[in-house]
Write an enzyme that holds these catalytic residues in place. Structure first.
Site, mmCIF file in Angstrom:
data_model
loop_
_atom_site.group_PDB
_atom_site.id
_atom_site.type_symbol
_atom_site.label_atom_id
_atom_site.label_comp_id
_atom_site.label_asym_id
_atom_site.label_seq_id
_atom_site.Cartn_x
_atom_site.Cartn_y
_atom_site.Cartn_z
ATOM 1 N N TYR A 72 47.341 25.260 34.228
ATOM 2 C CA TYR A 72 48.641 25.910 34.033
ATOM 3 C C TYR A 72 48.586 27.364 34.504
ATOM 4 C CZ TYR A 72 53.077 27.248 32.006
ATOM 5 O OH TYR A 72 54.367 27.689 31.853
ATOM 6 N N PHE A 125 71.234 33.032 56.503
ATOM 7 C CA PHE A 125 71.388 31.575 56.480
ATOM 8 C C PHE A 125 72.275 31.191 55.299
ATOM 9 C CE2 PHE A 125 69.954 27.164 55.713
ATOM 10 C CZ PHE A 125 70.463 26.646 56.877
ATOM 11 N N ASP A 126 72.753 29.953 55.276
ATOM 12 C CA ASP A 126 73.784 29.588 54.292
ATOM 13 C C ASP A 126 73.355 29.727 52.836
ATOM 14 O OD1 ASP A 126 72.131 27.418 54.658
ATOM 15 O OD2 ASP A 126 73.682 25.905 54.505
ATOM 16 N N ASP A 216 63.820 37.592 55.814
ATOM 17 C CA ASP A 216 63.898 36.178 55.488
ATOM 18 C C ASP A 216 63.063 35.506 56.569
ATOM 19 O OD1 ASP A 216 64.401 33.525 55.216
ATOM 20 O OD2 ASP A 216 66.576 33.689 55.183
ATOM 21 N N ALA A 218 61.304 32.530 57.056
ATOM 22 C CA ALA A 218 60.961 31.097 57.035
ATOM 23 C C ALA A 218 60.228 30.680 58.314
ATOM 24 C CB ALA A 218 62.236 30.264 56.866
ATOM 25 N N LYS A 259 59.183 25.373 56.357
ATOM 26 C CA LYS A 259 59.296 25.473 57.818
ATOM 27 C C LYS A 259 57.897 25.797 58.373
ATOM 28 C CE LYS A 259 63.722 26.116 56.430
ATOM 29 N NZ LYS A 259 64.119 26.147 55.018
ATOM 30 N N HIS A 451 79.182 22.333 52.409
ATOM 31 C CA HIS A 451 78.855 21.328 53.423
ATOM 32 C C HIS A 451 77.888 20.272 52.931
ATOM 33 C CE1 HIS A 451 75.783 24.399 53.640
ATOM 34 N NE2 HIS A 451 74.983 23.526 54.218
HETATM 35 N N1 F0G Z 1 66.327 31.056 54.966
HETATM 36 C C1 F0G Z 1 66.393 30.413 56.132
HETATM 37 C C2 F0G Z 1 66.419 31.179 57.416
HETATM 38 C C3 F0G Z 1 66.460 29.013 56.162
HETATM 39 O O1 F0G Z 1 66.533 28.394 57.329
HETATM 40 C C4 F0G Z 1 66.440 28.318 54.929
HETATM 41 C C5 F0G Z 1 66.527 26.876 54.888
HETATM 42 C C6 F0G Z 1 66.335 29.036 53.740
HETATM 43 C C7 F0G Z 1 66.282 30.420 53.798
HETATM 44 C C8 F0G Z 1 66.294 28.372 52.399
HETATM 45 O O2 F0G Z 1 65.082 27.746 52.177
HETATM 46 O O3 F0G Z 1 65.648 25.319 51.946
HETATM 47 O O4 F0G Z 1 63.442 26.218 51.202
HETATM 48 O O5 F0G Z 1 65.492 26.738 49.931
HETATM 49 N N2 F0G Z 1 66.906 26.216 55.864
HETATM 50 C C9 F0G Z 1 66.950 24.774 55.955
HETATM 51 C C10 F0G Z 1 67.536 24.407 57.283
HETATM 52 C C11 F0G Z 1 67.591 24.088 54.793
HETATM 53 O O6 F0G Z 1 67.864 23.212 57.445
HETATM 54 O O7 F0G Z 1 67.642 25.239 58.174
HETATM 55 P P1 F0G Z 1 64.922 26.438 51.282
#
Ligand code: F0G
Length: 461
Positions: A72, A125-126, A216, A218, A259, A451
């Protein structure tokens, strides 16, 4: 002729795929409310919905799962991940594992944003945009002119527009801004890279006004690969040296490790030289994700991520991966199908507005083309356009995206050249009947991140 870079690996385990008929798929997509997110994955042949968490683990990662420490607190796998992440991103970062990217956003933003403050970005990103809003902030995207023209190539279309950033700060005042956040690569714009020179400029502007600079990150490794190829200063640098240079410019970062982290689940949050913010992050993680040394993940997940971070910066793997994206892009180019050019790191973003010129932006051309690809060949793609944007939280008005893309995201180490050919051939077939492709209207939608769950129907004229 499009050039394919052969896989620098061989396949050790295979997963069978189901081939279905167009009639069957037509029925399935209607039942799914014309939303590919609502399909059963077994009804999909080639899944290009996302490159997130959909990659194949290496044999070393599979082996690492067995030695994951499930304690843990204070587990061995946590310290292994910490050592690997600090060596890569910078020894002076406080690094917190979390269960995925949006968990890092959920933890960081409420500690950083005061209600009404802006978060200024190259493009959020969204989910990031959603979490800025949930924390009471206002997302602002400052896309460069080069980023707005899919057919016109440029090296760093993902950059933040520096003059616009300066103007925005001058107009609104630094107090009204919580942070500058740079997304690498710029996903919504086509996985387009951001130059180190651009990040250095953003850093200078942020410093001048006492603003934090966030990443950000990823797709940090793909961004570094493009920097090496396109920014002469870094031509002889290793990928990990470029990653270090990048993270040295930031005060904090969020990473969805699904990613470039090469894992199916996981994320990281980093904070540098900011004891108050670090303390806020820690207390929020304990309350919402889990104890600090596992952050909502199993010990084996931490172990696989530690190995994934090492593989992520392998230049041969990056050359092959981005080579796959470039191959698909080149095949489409030969057929005159316009897409974000040059292709970015994680997928081909087809310019659906150009592909379906008879559809207006509010008829969601990016989505319409995704539906057509599913019916044509069982390919699942995603709209990265106006369907992705929720209505303005203040006015309730529909928002128009900078571009209407159908994203063909390529999972890492999963599909072969022949799969990519099926995708190119399907798009070429649809091109011949493009004028008959209908637009879509929303029947049902959620308030945030609509979406994912919206139900739609084709517009009949
Ligand atoms: N930031 C970026 C640039 C992303 O592309 C994503 C996720 C996230 C944050 C959020 O990360 O999914 O681990 O919570 N992108 C995916 C996509 C969902 O399909 O581009 P997460």
């Amino acid at each position: 002729m499009a050039n394919y870079i052969a896989e620098p690996f061989k396949i050790k385990a295979m997963e069978p795929l189901r081939v279905t008929t167009p009639e069957y798929r037509r029925e399935r997509i209607e039942a799914a409310g014309y939303n590919p997110f609502s399909l059963r994955a077994e009804d999909v042949y080639i899944d290009l919905q996302t490159d997130s968490g959909t990659g194949a683990l290496s044999d070393r990662q599979w082996a690492s799962l067995l030695i994951g420490d499930e304690s843990y607190s204070g587990g061995r796998s946590y310290y292994k991940l910490l050592d690997t992440a600090r060596a890569l991103f910078g020894e002076d970062y406080y690094i917190q594992p979390v269960h995925q990217g949006r968990a890092a956003e959920k933890v960081l933003f409420p500690a950083l944003i005061e209600p009404g403050q802006h978060v200024v970005s190259n493009t959020l990103f969204d989910t990031t945009r959603g979490h800025v809003g949930l924390a009471g902030g206002v997302p602002v995207d400052l896309v460069t002119e080069a980023g707005r023209h899919p057919a016109v190539p440029a090296d760093f279309k993902g950059d933040i527009d520096i003059p616009a950033l300066k103007e925005f700060i001058a107009a609104k005042g630094a107090d009204s801004i919580a942070a500058v956040m740079i997304t690498i690569t710029n996903n919504s714009l086509g996985g387009q890279p951001v130059a180190i020179a651009n990040m250095r400029e953003a850093r200078r502007v942020a410093d001048r006004h006492g603003l934090p600079l966030l990443l950000d990150a990823a797709r940090f490794a793909e961004n570094a690969y493009f920097v090496k190829r396109r920014e002469p200063e870094f031509a002889d640098a290793s990928i990990s040296e470029i990653v270090q240079e990048t993270f040295a410019l930031a005060d904090a970062f969020t990473i969805s490790a699904k990613k470039d982290g090469l894992v199916n689940i996981g994320g990281l949050l980093g904070v540098r030289d900011h004891p108050a913010l670090t303390a806020a992050v820690k207390s929020s993680v304990v309350a919402m994700e889990g104890f600090l040394t596992y952050g909502g993940l199993a010990g084996r997940d931490l172990e696989a991520l530690a190995v994934g971070l090492t593989e992520a910066v392998d230049e041969d793997l990056l050359r092959y991966r981005i080579g796959q994206v470039q191959y698909l892009g080149a095949r489409l180019e030969e057929a005159g199908i316009v897409h974000q050019t040059p292709v970015g790191g994680h997928g081909v973003f087809v310019d659906a507005a150009a592909f379906l010129p008879h559809l207006a932006w509010h008829e969601f051309p990016g989505h319409a083309l995704a539906i057509e690809l599913y019916v044509e060949a069982g390919i699942r793609a995603a709209d990265i356009g106006s369907l992705l944007l929720d209505p303005d939280p203040v006015t309730g008005e529909a928002q128009r995206a900078v571009a209407e893309f159908t994203r063909l995201a390529i999972p890492r180490r999963v599909y072969t050249q022949a799969h990519l050919d099926v995708v190119a051939d399907a798009l070429i077939a649809i091109k011949d009947r493009a004028a008959d492709v209908p637009g879509y209207e929303i029947v049902e939608q959620a308030k945030v991140l609509r979406h994912f769950t919206a139900r739609l129907r084709p517009i009949t004229r």
